[in-house]
Design an enzyme around this catalytic site. Sequence first.
Site, mmCIF file in Angstrom:
data_model
loop_
_atom_site.group_PDB
_atom_site.id
_atom_site.type_symbol
_atom_site.label_atom_id
_atom_site.label_comp_id
_atom_site.label_asym_id
_atom_site.label_seq_id
_atom_site.Cartn_x
_atom_site.Cartn_y
_atom_site.Cartn_z
ATOM 1 C CD GLU A 121 -2.457 -1.251 2.778
ATOM 2 O OE1 GLU A 121 -2.257 -0.358 3.616
ATOM 3 O OE2 GLU A 121 -3.190 -2.230 2.988
ATOM 4 C CE LYS A 123 5.141 5.574 7.016
ATOM 5 N NZ LYS A 123 4.986 7.003 7.273
ATOM 6 C CG ASP A 125 3.680 12.747 4.423
ATOM 7 O OD1 ASP A 125 3.679 12.457 5.634
ATOM 8 O OD2 ASP A 125 4.521 13.494 3.893
ATOM 9 C CE1 TYR A 252 -3.332 2.750 9.526
ATOM 10 C CE2 TYR A 252 -3.250 4.726 8.171
ATOM 11 C CZ TYR A 252 -3.070 4.090 9.392
ATOM 12 O OH TYR A 252 -2.640 4.789 10.471
ATOM 13 C CE LYS A 341 10.311 7.534 6.294
ATOM 14 N NZ LYS A 341 9.276 8.239 7.039
ATOM 15 C CB CYS A 435 20.820 45.901 -13.080
ATOM 16 S SG CYS A 435 21.366 44.533 -14.120
ATOM 17 C CB CYS A 438 23.894 47.196 -16.693
ATOM 18 S SG CYS A 438 22.219 47.562 -16.119
ATOM 19 C CB CYS A 453 17.633 45.070 -15.498
ATOM 20 S SG CYS A 453 18.775 46.159 -16.357
ATOM 21 C CB CYS A 458 21.158 45.515 -19.177
ATOM 22 S SG CYS A 458 21.791 44.299 -18.013
HETATM 23 S S1 IVH Z 1 -0.497 0.505 8.752
HETATM 24 C C1 IVH Z 1 0.654 -0.458 13.362
HETATM 25 N N1 IVH Z 1 -0.806 1.512 6.407
HETATM 26 O O1 IVH Z 1 2.252 5.563 8.844
HETATM 27 C C2 IVH Z 1 0.645 0.581 12.376
HETATM 28 N N2 IVH Z 1 0.010 2.935 8.126
HETATM 29 O O2 IVH Z 1 4.790 5.585 10.396
HETATM 30 C C3 IVH Z 1 -0.241 0.207 11.252
HETATM 31 N N3 IVH Z 1 0.418 5.238 7.386
HETATM 32 O O3 IVH Z 1 0.949 5.762 12.046
HETATM 33 C C4 IVH Z 1 -0.160 1.211 10.257
HETATM 34 N N4 IVH Z 1 -0.224 4.955 5.320
HETATM 35 O O4 IVH Z 1 -0.432 6.844 10.209
HETATM 36 C C5 IVH Z 1 -0.424 1.754 7.664
HETATM 37 N N5 IVH Z 1 -1.157 2.269 4.252
HETATM 38 C C6 IVH Z 1 -0.789 2.506 5.516
HETATM 39 C C7 IVH Z 1 -0.345 3.779 5.932
HETATM 40 C C8 IVH Z 1 0.055 3.942 7.253
HETATM 41 C C9 IVH Z 1 0.231 5.824 6.208
HETATM 42 C C10 IVH Z 1 0.932 5.929 8.575
HETATM 43 C C11 IVH Z 1 0.155 5.640 9.814
HETATM 44 C C12 IVH Z 1 1.169 5.220 10.821
HETATM 45 C C13 IVH Z 1 2.446 5.719 10.215
HETATM 46 C C14 IVH Z 1 3.614 4.923 10.687
#
Ligand code: IVH
Length: 704
Positions: A121, A123, A125, A252, A341, A435, A438, A453, A458
């Site tokens: 999945e 991650k 932000d 999630y 990451k 400038c 010039c 300018c 120039c």
């Molecule tokens: S699973 C036990 N799935 O990432 C933790 N987390 O750094 C289970 N996050 O606190 C988390 N996307 O807020 C999971 N697809 C995803 C996620 C996800 C973002 C975040 C989540 C968690 C943090 C951990």
Amino acid sequence: MPQDTNSHISEVGRRINQLRAEIARHNRAYHVLDNPEVPDATYDQLKRELADLELAHPELSADTSPTQQVGAPRNEAFAPVTHTSAMLSLHNAFDINELRAWHERLLRRLDGRSPGSFAVELKLDGLAISLLYEDGLLVQGATRGDGKVGEDVTHNVCTISDIPTQLVGAPKQLGPPTQLGPPQVPKLLEVRGEVYMKLSSFEAFNELQQKRAEADGTKAKRFVNPRNTAAGSLRQISADVTAGRDLSFYCYQLSFATGGPQLDDHTSALKWLKTLGFPVNDHNRVFASLPEVETRVKELAEMRHTLDYDFDGIVVKVNDLQIQSELGADAKAPRWAIAYKLPPEEATTTLTDISVSIGPSGQATPFAQLEPVFVGGVTVGTATLHNEDQVRSKDVRPGDTVIVRRAGDVIPEVVGPVLADRPANSSPWVFPRNCPVCGEPLARHEGVAATHCVNFDCPRQIRGRIEHFAGRNAMDIEFLGEKNVDRFVTAGLLNDVSDLYRLDFDKILEMPGYLEKSVNNLREAIEQSKSRPLANLIFGLRIPEIGQVNAAVLAAAFPSIRQIMKASVEALTAIEGFGSVTAVAVHSWFATTRNRELIDRLEASGLTLEAEQSATTVPRTLANASVVVSGTFDGFTREAAKQAILSRGGKSPGSVSKSTLALVVGASPGAAKVTKAEAFGVPMIDENAFVDLLASGELPKGSR
Ligand code: IVH
């Protein structure tokens, strides 16, 4: 050299204390104030350093160390919520080898038993949220807090339209239910997911802030990124504020359910949650083996910057819920999941100075000179600051520690200063008055962001005009190049484009580094440029409002430069596709003595000022047809595509309408054009079909 062990340990102890204090400060800034001082990558680095030192010196580890804690203290303004099970973090893998090492650890723990399939999945932000439902009704929303106790933000969560306040199938009344809903609605349900802000919502919100500040005559607070804005927006005392922030949500994890179906794996759990009305990310997939997971990880990594929300990694999860519970968790994170990451796109560095560069048309752009820093996959030493207002609103100053961002192929930018590290004696930066090239005064017109300018003479602008004139889409003078232009202007050999045709090649030969052969090549290339088509010459003159397309239109409307020179504003306005602004721009350019004299000199040097005969022999396959072009192409520029349409008698406006014959679609086309084409049933054709259309005037068979 043997080391004094005691003094080494005390040195390590000092560093550990220093790191713990610094991390604690960042934790507070991130989790409580929603205003982090440093990018995530810098924070991760500090935590890694601390964890490594604690591992090497177990005698110095402590339960109170930030390495043993998840999250940070709660904000006392919200009621505490004790989580039913800890809201953990995720362990990180910073490269494919670390992902493989995690997989190895899984296999070892399972004594060689297969971990089964993996869910992969994005991650997201944003920030984690726990949602509690009783009999299908949302009763509580809580932040992660320190992992054990979070903050009650139910009032704010209810304003997020992605989050169902009532599950699909739940009884449709407000207040306490009088009867249970259909059997699939669980008695009690806890779902976890991520609240985030779409990039488009973030931009719109920052723009709104700016407009509000302008209306109030105050300084706009710029929000640094969507994550912090989402976190700050969710942790508001007043739900009205949250409601105005356009937050989104993806679920999630199913934390627990009583009275739901029997579920064996994570994927089925998410599928079920979807039927209850929770949004689940479309990019979630399941794979049977690690190599397949790795391929998907790479695929998703490449999707960064193509979506309307940020993701900073990819989460890989053991899919089987039984195996998940066997693997369990350590104090910080589950063993059954890992966050791969992505390389950081933000980093901190020192801004050593702010300079101003002058562009080819005189635009004065401030830019930051930086201590080189590795960010977004490259080393960055300078970053644009765009204009005076941007420097003021960011209030970055020489000597500041700044956050630098480079996302994808986008040019690096300074996000803002780390105020905690600002030197005591710093003062706001002031835009230079003159400038740097010039020395003449710079000018900024009322209501315009850019500073210029305005000195026609120039040297930077002289170079800019000559470079443009010699460019590939204009007179296409090979072997000239920016370096030569710079040297010839500095040596006083070039003052304007007509000097190219009177270049003193003997003088050039006397200059260091020039040989007979290269000078002859240049002489030849300049000579050849004299017979370029009229449209190229017009474009090369850099008349305001006259890009390649308008230059082609002018060349098609008048047989020579002399005719354009004589044309009235009315005659110019009458040209198809020309508005009065363009007409006036052309008229006043040719009315200026300096420009008329330039044309005289070019003619005297033997340049063709007349339209070539061949231009009229292009077949008018697109007579009166309107063809819109969008995106980028392999074989030609968009301007060249438009020119090709015009030269065949067609039109190429900037937007799609009912009467558009076709939309030519390249890579990354404009969303509005595509949507309109779909709505009006306008055929969309690719590069190859376009080439056929130019030749035959016919659309490919089967297109609507
Ligand atoms: S699973 C036990 N799935 O990432 C933790 N987390 O750094 C289970 N996050 O606190 C988390 N996307 O807020 C999971 N697809 C995803 C996620 C996800 C973002 C975040 C989540 C968690 C943090 C951990």
